[in-house]
Design an enzyme around this catalytic site. Structure first.
Site, short mmCIF file in Angstrom:
data_model
loop_
_atom_site.label_atom_id
_atom_site.label_comp_id
_atom_site.label_asym_id
_atom_site.label_seq_id
_atom_site.Cartn_x
_atom_site.Cartn_y
_atom_site.Cartn_z
N GLN A 1 0.83 -1.20 0.00
CA GLN A 1 0.00 0.00 0.00
C GLN A 1 0.86 1.26 0.00
OE1 GLN A 1 -3.67 -0.72 2.79
NE2 GLN A 1 -1.98 -1.94 3.61
N ASP B 1 6.41 4.34 -1.81
CA ASP B 1 7.81 4.79 -1.65
C ASP B 1 8.83 4.00 -2.46
OD1 ASP B 1 8.04 2.36 -0.16
OD2 ASP B 1 7.56 3.41 1.70
N HIS C 1 -1.16 1.35 -4.68
CA HIS C 1 -1.58 2.75 -4.75
C HIS C 1 -0.68 3.58 -5.66
CE1 HIS C 1 -3.48 2.08 -0.53
NE2 HIS C 1 -4.26 1.66 -1.51
N CYS D 1 -1.13 13.04 -16.52
CA CYS D 1 -2.08 14.05 -16.95
C CYS D 1 -3.48 13.47 -16.90
CB CYS D 1 -1.76 14.53 -18.36
SG CYS D 1 -3.01 15.67 -19.03
N CYS E 1 -5.01 13.75 -20.95
CA CYS E 1 -4.51 12.91 -22.04
C CYS E 1 -3.80 11.65 -21.56
CB CYS E 1 -3.58 13.70 -22.96
SG CYS E 1 -1.97 14.11 -22.22
N CYS F 1 0.25 19.99 -18.03
CA CYS F 1 0.77 19.00 -18.97
C CYS F 1 1.39 19.70 -20.17
CB CYS F 1 -0.36 18.08 -19.43
SG CYS F 1 0.13 16.86 -20.68
N GLY G 1 2.94 -4.25 8.92
CA GLY G 1 2.92 -2.80 9.04
C GLY G 1 1.68 -2.11 8.52
N SER H 1 -2.49 -1.22 9.45
CA SER H 1 -3.61 -1.29 10.38
C SER H 1 -4.86 -1.82 9.69
CB SER H 1 -3.90 0.10 10.96
OG SER H 1 -4.29 0.99 9.92
N ARG I 1 2.38 -2.89 15.05
CA ARG I 1 2.23 -2.28 16.37
C ARG I 1 0.82 -1.68 16.46
NH1 ARG I 1 6.84 -2.27 19.15
NH2 ARG I 1 8.84 -2.14 18.06
#
Length: 296
Positions: free
Chosen positions: A122, A125, A140, A148, A151, A202, A242, A244, A269
């Protein structure tokens, strides 16, 4: 249905004075290893895995209250959109410079060893890819692409950054020098004074640019969800690390695994929405657990 192991200084000190935190961790990881042993395991990861790389999460026990941007805000309010792009122009550099931590490296090793068949993340990075994992679904999207909305042309975040630097000379340097930077999730930075920031459209059609990530209130592309479901369907166990599982975007894969009768292990956690169906829940940091799992 399952059981929870709490790994923290309080639980080990009060319930088992003869054990130190490392003893408790290793015994808990042994249980996790036994659960996953010999099974094709898919891993679902969330922001809690990347905190050891310096990237904050949304809902961790120590996280401050956050109001993540929604797709409705981004599309409907030009001033809000300008404020967002100014923050992102600072924050994405930090994310781009972040390095994988022990947890990411451990999952890459488990994949090389044939114990992990794929990762659904999810996070935006790219740290799984940087760590060497190959079969990764970036649920994601990632911070590194911009799209853009008119287009559908895509450009790299590096390329857009050069254009924004030209439109806003000295902006990044002045913000960092004057206030320092608090990094927020999704390649944002917490800064206040952005009224003078100039956005870029764009270059092909003049349309609205948006980071190619899924915002709150926006749907994950169907083909990406289908690929992730297929990954779960072809597995024999699910490990959540990691997350929830607060939003359905990730929780749906736990529900799928439950329907298939797969064992589910959760390392996180704090409470997750999957705790009641988990075969094993470790209330612990991801890096230590995954590193020990890979070492075994």
């Amino acid at each position: 249905m399952g059981f929870t192991v709490v790994i923290d200084q309080f639980s080990t000190a009060t319930s088992s004075p003869g054990l130190n935190i490392r003893d408790t961790l290793e015994r808990s990881v042994d249980g996790l290893r036994d659960l996953l042993d010999g099974k094709r395991t898919v891993v679902l990861t969330g922001a809690g895995l990347s905190t050891d790389s310096g990237i904050p999460d949304y809902r961790g026990p120590d996280s401050p209250p956050r109001n993540p941007m929604t797709i409705q805000q981004f599309l409907g309010d030009p001033e809000f959109r300008k404020h967002y792009w100014a923050r992102n122009h600072i924050g994405w550099r930090f994310m781009d410079g972040s390095a994988p931590n022990a947890g990411h490296r451990a999952l890459a090793r488990l994949e090389r060893d044939g114990k992990v068949t794929g990762i659904i993340t999810q996070n935006v990075d790219l740290l799984h890819t940087k760590a060497g994992s190959r079969n990764v679904i970036d649920l994601h999207g990632t911070y590194a692409q911009v799209r853009c909305l008119t287009c559908n042309h895509r450009v790299s975040r590096h390329s857009l950054s050069d254009r924004l630097d030209e439109l806003n000379p000295g902006f990044a340097e002045s913000v960092t020098a004057a206030t320092g930077v608090e990094i927020a999730p999704d390649a944002d930075a917490v800064i206040e004074h952005t009224a003078h920031f100039r956005m870029a459209d764009c270059e092909r059609c003049g349309g609205l640019l948006k980071p190619d990530i899924v915002y709150f209130g926006e749907s994950v592309p169907r083909e990406r969800v289908a690929a992730a479901y297929e990954m779960v369907d072809n597995s024999e166990a699910l490990l959540v690390a990691g997350s929830s599982l607060t939003v359905m975007s990730g929780l749906r894969f736990v529900k799928r695994a439950t329907k298939l009768g797969l064992p589910i292990a959760i390392v996180n956690r704090g409470y997750t929405r999957g705790d009641d169906v988990a075969t094993l829940k470790l209330h612990a940091g991801c890096s230590d657990v995954l590193e020990s799992l890979a070492a075994g």
